[in-house]
Design an enzyme around this catalytic site. Structure first.
Site, short mmCIF file in Angstrom:
data_model
loop_
_atom_site.label_atom_id
_atom_site.label_comp_id
_atom_site.label_asym_id
_atom_site.label_seq_id
_atom_site.Cartn_x
_atom_site.Cartn_y
_atom_site.Cartn_z
CG ASP A 13 -1.89 -1.18 1.19
OD1 ASP A 13 -2.25 -1.64 0.09
OD2 ASP A 13 -2.24 -1.67 2.29
CE LYS A 16 2.42 -2.30 -4.43
NZ LYS A 16 2.06 -1.98 -3.05
CG ASN A 38 -2.62 -10.86 -2.41
OD1 ASN A 38 -2.67 -10.66 -3.62
ND2 ASN A 38 -1.57 -11.40 -1.83
N GLY A 40 -4.50 -4.33 -3.80
CA GLY A 40 -5.51 -3.31 -4.05
C GLY A 40 -4.78 -2.04 -4.44
CG HIS A 41 -2.10 -2.00 -7.00
ND1 HIS A 41 -1.21 -2.55 -7.88
CD2 HIS A 41 -1.80 -2.55 -5.80
CE1 HIS A 41 -0.43 -3.40 -7.24
NE2 HIS A 41 -0.77 -3.43 -5.97
CD GLN A 225 0.82 -9.00 -2.74
OE1 GLN A 225 1.44 -9.66 -3.54
NE2 GLN A 225 -0.44 -8.66 -2.94
P1 GDP Z 1 -0.84 0.38 -3.55
O1 GDP Z 1 -1.41 -0.92 -3.10
O2 GDP Z 1 0.64 0.45 -3.29
O3 GDP Z 1 -1.16 0.73 -4.97
O4 GDP Z 1 -1.49 1.52 -2.62
P2 GDP Z 1 -3.05 1.65 -2.24
O5 GDP Z 1 -3.78 2.13 -3.42
O6 GDP Z 1 -3.53 0.42 -1.57
O7 GDP Z 1 -2.98 2.76 -1.10
C1 GDP Z 1 -2.47 4.03 -1.33
C2 GDP Z 1 -3.57 5.05 -1.00
O8 GDP Z 1 -3.00 6.36 -0.95
C3 GDP Z 1 -4.65 5.16 -2.07
O9 GDP Z 1 -5.87 5.41 -1.44
C4 GDP Z 1 -4.22 6.33 -2.92
O10 GDP Z 1 -5.31 6.98 -3.58
C5 GDP Z 1 -3.63 7.24 -1.88
N1 GDP Z 1 -2.54 8.11 -2.32
C6 GDP Z 1 -1.62 7.92 -3.28
N2 GDP Z 1 -0.71 8.90 -3.29
C7 GDP Z 1 -1.09 9.76 -2.31
C8 GDP Z 1 -0.55 10.97 -1.80
O11 GDP Z 1 0.50 11.45 -2.21
N3 GDP Z 1 -1.22 11.57 -0.77
C9 GDP Z 1 -2.35 11.06 -0.24
N4 GDP Z 1 -2.93 11.74 0.74
N5 GDP Z 1 -2.89 9.92 -0.68
C10 GDP Z 1 -2.26 9.27 -1.69
P1 IMO Z 2 -0.85 -4.16 -2.31
O1 IMO Z 2 -0.44 -4.70 -3.65
C1 IMO Z 2 -0.91 -4.58 2.02
C2 IMO Z 2 -0.83 -8.66 3.62
C3 IMO Z 2 -2.05 -9.12 4.38
C4 IMO Z 2 -1.40 -10.06 5.38
C5 IMO Z 2 -0.29 -10.70 4.56
C6 IMO Z 2 -0.67 -12.07 3.98
O2 IMO Z 2 -2.15 -3.47 -2.32
O3 IMO Z 2 0.25 -3.39 -1.68
P2 IMO Z 2 -2.29 -12.79 1.97
O4 IMO Z 2 -3.73 -12.55 1.76
O5 IMO Z 2 -1.41 -12.24 0.89
O6 IMO Z 2 -1.96 -14.22 2.26
O7 IMO Z 2 -1.94 -11.97 3.34
O8 IMO Z 2 -0.01 -9.81 3.50
N1 IMO Z 2 -1.07 -8.15 2.24
C7 IMO Z 2 -1.04 -6.86 1.91
N2 IMO Z 2 -0.90 -5.76 2.67
N3 IMO Z 2 -1.01 -4.47 0.67
C8 IMO Z 2 -1.12 -5.55 -0.10
O9 IMO Z 2 -1.12 -5.50 -1.45
C9 IMO Z 2 -1.19 -6.83 0.51
N4 IMO Z 2 -1.33 -8.09 0.05
C10 IMO Z 2 -1.24 -8.88 1.12
O10 IMO Z 2 -2.71 -8.05 5.00
O11 IMO Z 2 -0.78 -9.31 6.40
MG MG Z 3 -2.89 -1.60 -1.80
#
Ligand code: GDP
Ligand code: IMO
Ligand code: MG
Length: 431
Positions: A13, A16, A38, A40-41, A225
């Site tokens: 998270d 990316k 698993n 969530g981008h 991840q």
């Molecule tokens: P990923 O799994 O690495 O793609 O990240 P996620 O999407 O799960 O979580 C990142 C969260 O931060 C998302 O809700 C994005 O919309 C948000 N986000 C991304 N860049 C920024 C930023 O620079 N500032 C803030 N406040 N939110 C951001």
């Molecule tokens: P993105 O791509 C954050 C974590 C789960 C748990 C561990 C194992 O959005 O960054 P799993 O279901 O993979 O067997 O769970 O890994 N986990 C993540 N945490 N971002 C993710 O993906 C994750 N994918 C798995 O919360 O701790």
């Molecule tokens: Mg994510």
């Protein structure tokens, strides 16, 4: 030809998705090589928000080809739901989505199997509950694994499922007398239908990737991840079941990792983690504490499960470990805007472990659990950053904070993100 990878350097998270979206401007192909639903981008473009779990983030750009590599585990139902969601937003993936016929399939019994261990005290690792672990277990175990390419052949699939489902039913019932039981014939029909849907997208993506690479296409690998969740190099056993680091590219896509010319490491300006496991810089300081404040401002709730993310200070010991194992060339510092309004900020540069000062990331999760962060303190800033569009718009303290992260990791900072929108991105011009 340039071949780039975007990889998370923390516990996932790191934003990316946003970086991949910003960079796909300059890329022809985006490839997912690990993980599955698993992930969530999140991508925000204007008034639209996309949350992608299995589909590569490239799908929202009409000119980009998206490839789901052999290292990904696929739940066909979720994949189809995601495709439908995109259609509702007028994004037709058409033939731009290509799926490896070697990718492994997540079946409902994988999800049930995961519930067995996740519901047991002392065994749970706080997974996303998507059947990821059991599916990869079957892949490595070989005997009970089924790949996407097999879904299109009904008789063969039925024969395979007869054996596998018999085993899974016995396994599930062995642990719990009331366990859900599966019907091989029904599953064969259901998943064969998925196979028919997927057929136009299924191919040998290894051959395709090599052809495109030779043709000089710009390829971007989208890691899922984070490196600290990597099965080999993360905080084992509180990790996921695939190689999320760059080492996973070769095995998870068939394009040798050495063809990757640039590795971009993604870091939040602080640290978060969902699920269980050690987290040395966690700010577990109650409802009025700093951890809760970061969670609120940063909207730190899991994209996949909605769970509150655990929040803490930036951990440079962990980030150094991640940079090293990925061969990172440059970093992106994300969500810097979230830290506005803190009088001071902390960065862990070392740990204290059983009275000793250490600068490495311990192998043993129990040792990591005992590590106390040794912090250096930096000055905070009050000005909001969300409208900053160039480095000189940032307050000096914010610039110093980002520079210090780059300095400690000995890596150039490529971009600083000050909000979720594409436009809230500052390219430093240093790389
Ligand atoms: P990923 O799994 O690495 O793609 O990240 P996620 O999407 O799960 O979580 C990142 C969260 O931060 C998302 O809700 C994005 O919309 C948000 N986000 C991304 N860049 C920024 C930023 O620079 N500032 C803030 N406040 N939110 C951001
Ligand atoms: P993105 O791509 C954050 C974590 C789960 C748990 C561990 C194992 O959005 O960054 P799993 O279901 O993979 O067997 O769970 O890994 N986990 C993540 N945490 N971002 C993710 O993906 C994750 N994918 C798995 O919360 O701790
Ligand atoms: Mg994510």
């Amino acid at each position: 030809m340039p071949c780039t990878c975007v990889v998370g350097l923390q516990w996932g998270d790191e934003a990316k998705g946003k970086v991949v979206d910003v960079l796909t401007d300059h890329h022809d192909i985006v490839v997912r090589y690990n993980g599955g639903p698993n992930a969530g981008h999140t991508v925000m473009t204007g008034n639209k928000t996309f949350k992608l779990s299995i589909l590569p983030t490239g799908v929202i750009r009409p000119e980009v080809i998206s490839i789901i590599g052999n290292g990904v585990v696929i739940n066909p139902t979720r994949l189809r739901e995601e495709i439908s969601q995109l259609l509702k937003n007028d994004i037709d993936i058409g033939k731009r989505l290509v799926i490896s016929d070697r990718a492994h399939v997540i079946f409902p019994y994988h999800v049930e199997q995961e519930k067995l261990t996740e519901s047991k005290q002392g065994q749970s690792i706080g997974t996303t509950g998507r059947g990821i672990g059991p599916c990869y277990q079957d892949k490595v175990g070989r005997v009970h694994a089924i790949r996407t390419g097999e879904l299109t052949q009904h008789a063969h699939l039925k024969e395979r499922l007869d054996t596998v489902v018999d085993f899974k039913n016995k396994l599930l019932r062995g642990f719990n007398h009331d366990a859900v039981q599966f019907d091989a014939a029904k599953l064969a029909d259901e998943f064969h239908e998925h196979g028919q849907f997927l057929k136009p997208h299924l191919t040998n993506t290894v051959t395709l990737l090599h052809q495109e690479f030779k043709a000089g296409k710009n390829i971007l690998f989208e890691g899922a991840q984070g490196s600290l969740l990597d099965i080999d190099h993360g905080s084992f056993p509180f990790v996921t079941s695939s190689n999320s680091i760059t080492a996973g590219i070769g095995s998870g896509s068939g394009l040798p990792s050495r063809y990757v010319t640039k590795v971009i490491g993604i870091l939040k300006a602080y640290t978060t983690r969902v699920g269980k496991g050690p987290f040395p810089t966690e700010l577990d300081d109650g409802p009025d504490g700093l951890g809760e404040r970061i969670r609120k401002i940063g909207k730190e709730f899991g994209t996949v499960t909605g769970r509150p993310r655990r929040c803490g200070w930036f951990d440079a010991v962990a980030a150094r470990h991640s940079s090293m194992i990925n061969g990172v060339d440059e970093i992106c510092i994300m969500l810097l805007d979230v830290l506005a309004g803190f009088s001071e900020l902390k960065i862990a540069t070392a740990y204290e472990l059983d009275g000793d000062r250490i600068t490495y990331f311990p192998t043993d999760a129990r040792e990591l659990e005992r590590c106390k962060p040794i912090y250096e303190t930096l000055q905070g800033w009050n000005e909001p950053l969300t409208t900053a569009s160039k480095i000189s718009d940032l307050p000096t303290a914010a610039r110093k904070y980002a520079d210090r992260i780059g300095e400690i990791l000995e890596l150039p900072v490529k971009l600083i993100s000050v909000g979720p929108e594409r436009s809230q991105t500052i390219f430093t011009g240093r790389v």
